[in-house]
Design a protein around this motif. Sequence first.
Motif, PDB file in Angstrom:
ATOM      1  N   VAL A 261       0.834  -1.195   0.000  1.00  0.00           N
ATOM      2  CA  VAL A 261       0.000   0.000   0.000  1.00  0.00           C
ATOM      3  C   VAL A 261       0.868   1.244   0.000  1.00  0.00           C
ATOM      4  N   SER A 262       1.988   1.189   0.699  1.00  0.00           N
ATOM      5  CA  SER A 262       2.904   2.326   0.748  1.00  0.00           C
ATOM      6  C   SER A 262       4.317   1.786   0.974  1.00  0.00           C
ATOM      7  N   VAL A 263       5.296   2.651   0.730  1.00  0.00           N
ATOM      8  CA  VAL A 263       6.684   2.273   0.970  1.00  0.00           C
ATOM      9  C   VAL A 263       7.337   3.330   1.844  1.00  0.00           C
ATOM     10  N   LYS A 264       8.481   2.971   2.417  1.00  0.00           N
ATOM     11  CA  LYS A 264       9.194   3.900   3.286  1.00  0.00           C
ATOM     12  C   LYS A 264       9.777   5.051   2.471  1.00  0.00           C
ATOM     13  N   ASP A 265       9.989   6.190   3.146  1.00  0.00           N
ATOM     14  CA  ASP A 265      10.489   7.375   2.458  1.00  0.00           C
ATOM     15  C   ASP A 265      11.829   7.134   1.787  1.00  0.00           C
ATOM     16  N   ASP A 266      12.683   6.303   2.402  1.00  0.00           N
ATOM     17  CA  ASP A 266      14.017   6.085   1.849  1.00  0.00           C
ATOM     18  C   ASP A 266      14.101   4.827   0.983  1.00  0.00           C
ATOM     19  N   GLU A 267      12.965   4.204   0.708  1.00  0.00           N
ATOM     20  CA  GLU A 267      12.941   2.979  -0.079  1.00  0.00           C
ATOM     21  C   GLU A 267      12.888   3.309  -1.567  1.00  0.00           C
ATOM     22  N   LYS A 268      13.737   2.632  -2.348  1.00  0.00           N
ATOM     23  CA  LYS A 268      13.736   2.838  -3.783  1.00  0.00           C
ATOM     24  C   LYS A 268      12.586   2.065  -4.418  1.00  0.00           C
ATOM     25  N   VAL A 269      11.977   2.668  -5.442  1.00  0.00           N
ATOM     26  CA  VAL A 269      10.899   2.002  -6.168  1.00  0.00           C
ATOM     27  C   VAL A 269      11.248   1.960  -7.651  1.00  0.00           C
ATOM     28  N   LYS A 270      10.724   0.941  -8.343  1.00  0.00           N
ATOM     29  CA  LYS A 270      11.084   0.715  -9.736  1.00  0.00           C
ATOM     30  C   LYS A 270      10.176   1.431 -10.723  1.00  0.00           C
ATOM     31  N   GLY A 273       3.935   5.585  -9.086  1.00  0.00           N
ATOM     32  CA  GLY A 273       2.691   5.173  -8.460  1.00  0.00           C
ATOM     33  C   GLY A 273       2.838   4.315  -7.227  1.00  0.00           C
ATOM     34  N   MET A 274       4.086   3.962  -6.859  1.00  0.00           N
ATOM     35  CA  MET A 274       4.299   3.102  -5.696  1.00  0.00           C
ATOM     36  C   MET A 274       4.653   3.895  -4.448  1.00  0.00           C
ATOM     37  N   LYS A 275       4.960   5.169  -4.621  1.00  0.00           N
ATOM     38  CA  LYS A 275       5.483   5.954  -3.514  1.00  0.00           C
ATOM     39  C   LYS A 275       4.728   7.269  -3.419  1.00  0.00           C
ATOM     40  N   TYR A 276       4.607   7.789  -2.213  1.00  0.00           N
ATOM     41  CA  TYR A 276       3.976   9.083  -1.957  1.00  0.00           C
ATOM     42  C   TYR A 276       2.467   9.022  -2.216  1.00  0.00           C
ATOM     43  N   ARG A 277       1.837  10.118  -1.863  1.00  0.00           N
ATOM     44  CA  ARG A 277       0.396  10.240  -2.035  1.00  0.00           C
ATOM     45  C   ARG A 277       0.069  10.379  -3.524  1.00  0.00           C
ATOM     46  N   HIS A 278      -1.017   9.743  -3.963  1.00  0.00           N
ATOM     47  CA  HIS A 278      -1.366   9.762  -5.377  1.00  0.00           C
ATOM     48  C   HIS A 278      -2.875   9.909  -5.561  1.00  0.00           C
ATOM     49  N   TYR A 279      -3.238  10.509  -6.681  1.00  0.00           N
ATOM     50  CA  TYR A 279      -4.610  10.495  -7.199  1.00  0.00           C
ATOM     51  C   TYR A 279      -5.622  11.176  -6.275  1.00  0.00           C
ATOM     52  N   SER A 280      -5.173  12.090  -5.442  1.00  0.00           N
ATOM     53  CA  SER A 280      -6.028  12.591  -4.364  1.00  0.00           C
ATOM     54  C   SER A 280      -6.644  13.948  -4.686  1.00  0.00           C
ATOM     55  N   PRO A 281      -7.968  14.071  -4.623  1.00  0.00           N
ATOM     56  CA  PRO A 281      -8.603  15.383  -4.681  1.00  0.00           C
ATOM     57  C   PRO A 281      -8.285  16.183  -3.413  1.00  0.00           C
ATOM     58  N   ALA A 392      -8.191   7.630  -1.462  1.00  0.00           N
ATOM     59  CA  ALA A 392      -8.868   7.688  -0.162  1.00  0.00           C
ATOM     60  C   ALA A 392      -7.907   7.566   1.012  1.00  0.00           C
ATOM     61  N   SER A 393      -6.598   7.403   0.734  1.00  0.00           N
ATOM     62  CA  SER A 393      -5.617   7.168   1.794  1.00  0.00           C
ATOM     63  C   SER A 393      -6.095   6.051   2.720  1.00  0.00           C
ATOM     64  N   ASN A 394      -6.701   5.019   2.103  1.00  0.00           N
ATOM     65  CA  ASN A 394      -7.241   3.862   2.827  1.00  0.00           C
ATOM     66  C   ASN A 394      -8.301   4.213   3.856  1.00  0.00           C
ATOM     67  N   ASN A 395      -9.031   5.314   3.628  1.00  0.00           N
ATOM     68  CA  ASN A 395     -10.184   5.670   4.446  1.00  0.00           C
ATOM     69  C   ASN A 395     -11.398   4.923   3.870  1.00  0.00           C
ATOM     70  N   VAL A 396     -11.694   3.733   4.412  1.00  0.00           N
ATOM     71  CA  VAL A 396     -12.682   2.855   3.800  1.00  0.00           C
ATOM     72  C   VAL A 396     -13.752   2.424   4.789  1.00  0.00           C
ATOM     73  N   ILE A 397     -14.908   2.090   4.222  1.00  0.00           N
ATOM     74  CA  ILE A 397     -15.973   1.389   4.952  1.00  0.00           C
ATOM     75  C   ILE A 397     -16.260   0.102   4.194  1.00  0.00           C
ATOM     76  N   ILE A 398     -16.170  -1.023   4.873  1.00  0.00           N
ATOM     77  CA  ILE A 398     -16.520  -2.308   4.264  1.00  0.00           C
ATOM     78  C   ILE A 398     -17.935  -2.641   4.672  1.00  0.00           C
ATOM     79  N   PHE A 399     -18.782  -2.925   3.673  1.00  0.00           N
ATOM     80  CA  PHE A 399     -20.198  -3.182   3.991  1.00  0.00           C
ATOM     81  C   PHE A 399     -20.647  -4.517   3.426  1.00  0.00           C
TER      82      PHE A 399
END
Length: 399
Positions: A261-270, A273-281, A392-399
Motif C-alpha cells: 500500500v505504501s513504501v518507506k520514504d528512503d525505499e527505492k521504487v522501480k 505510483g508506488m510511492k507518496y500520495r497519489h490520485y487525491s482530490p 482515499a488514503s485507505n479511508n474505507v468502509i466495508i459493507f
Amino acid sequence: MRFTTKILKVDPAAIHFSDTAHIDGSLPSFTCAETEKNLLEAAGVIRDTSETVAFPTETVYGLGGSSLNDESVKNIYKAKNRPNDNPLITHVSSLSQLNRIIYSESSNDCKPLSHIPEIYHPLLAKLWPGPLTILLPIPEDLGKSTLSELTTANQPTFACRIPANPVARALIALSDTPIAAPSANASTRPSPTTAQHVYHDLNGKIPLILDGGKCSVGVESTVVDGLVSPPMLLRPGGFTYEDILRIGGILWNECLVETKVSVKDDEKVKTPGMKYRHYSPKAKVLLLIPETNLPSVSSQRIEKLKELINIEITNENAKKVAFLSSFYLDKTLINHNCIHEPLGKTGKEVQANLFALLRKVDEEDNVDLIIVEGTEASEEGLAIMNRLRKAASNNVIIF
C-alpha cells in the motif's frame, strides 16, 4: 519561469501510421495541416529545448520532456512539484528508436527485439503499441547509454513503453526523441484525462499543451517486471492482470502482484505510483467496499451503511457531499446535500470515468466529502481499486 501556456488542437484521426511503424520507425502521414503543424511545433520543443509539452496518450495526459536531457527531466519534476526519487516512464515511438537511441545500436542488422528479454516477447507482440510498460536493463556499458539517469531514480533498470495514441506516437516520432512522461497533473492530484485538466493544474508552468480530446483508457499503463523471477505486476493499469497471464504464456503463469500500500520514504521504487500520495482530490475521499459482491445488496446492509456514512459526514462537518456510484448502490444511499455521479456499469466505463469525475466534483462542484463505491479487485477492478485506495488514503468502509 512563468509561461503563457498555449493549447494547440490536434486531431488523432488525422494521423496515420503504417502497420510496421512501431517496429521500423517510419514516420506518420497527416490529413490535417493544422494537426501536422501543431505537432511539429511541439516536437521542436522536445527536440531542441529543455522545456516540456503536455500531450494525450490512450491512458492519461502525459507531461513530456526529453529522456536524454537532464534539464528536461528536471523541468518535468519542477512543473509537477514531483519528488525526484520517483522514476519516470520513457516513451518511444518504435523498437528502432529504442535500439538506435537508448541502446546506441548503429547496425542495420540489429533485430527489433535484440535488447528486450525473451520473457516480454509474447506480450509485446500483442500489446505494443498500448498501455503496457516493461522494465528493461540499462546498457551494461554506461558510456553507450544516452538515457538521463534522472529518469531512473538511480535504478539499474528503466521503464519503457510504446503508446497507442497517435498524437503521442507522432510527437515522439517527429522529434525522434524518447520522451520521459509522467501524468500531466500537479503531484498527488488525480491524473488528467482532458487538456482542460492539465490546464487547471499546470497553467503558467509549461509552455504547451496538445489537445487531442479525452483519453480512452482513463488510468495509467500497466507496469510489469520480467527481470525478476517470478515476474511481477508492479502497477495495474490499462491491461489487466488476466490479460498478462493469458497473453504472456507459461513464463507469466506465476506472475505476482505488488501488494504494498505504501513504501518507506528512503525505499527505492522501480516504477511510478508506488510511492507518496497519489490520485487525491482536495476533498476527503471515503471508499465503500462491498464485503461480498452480490447482484443486489440487502436492505439490512444498506441501512447499516447509511448509518456509517452519516457518522462520517457529521465527523467531517461536510456541508456538500458527492457520491460516485458504480455497480450496486444508488443515489438514495446519501440523505444529504448530495451530488450524484454514476461512474459506469462496466469495468472499462468506471476506469475511463474515474479521474474525470473525481476532478469534476472536487474542482467544479467544490464538495467537502467524496464518497466512492468500490468494486471487486479483479479484471479492470484491480486498477480501479489501486487508484481509489490511494485517493482515499485507505479511508474505507466495508459493507
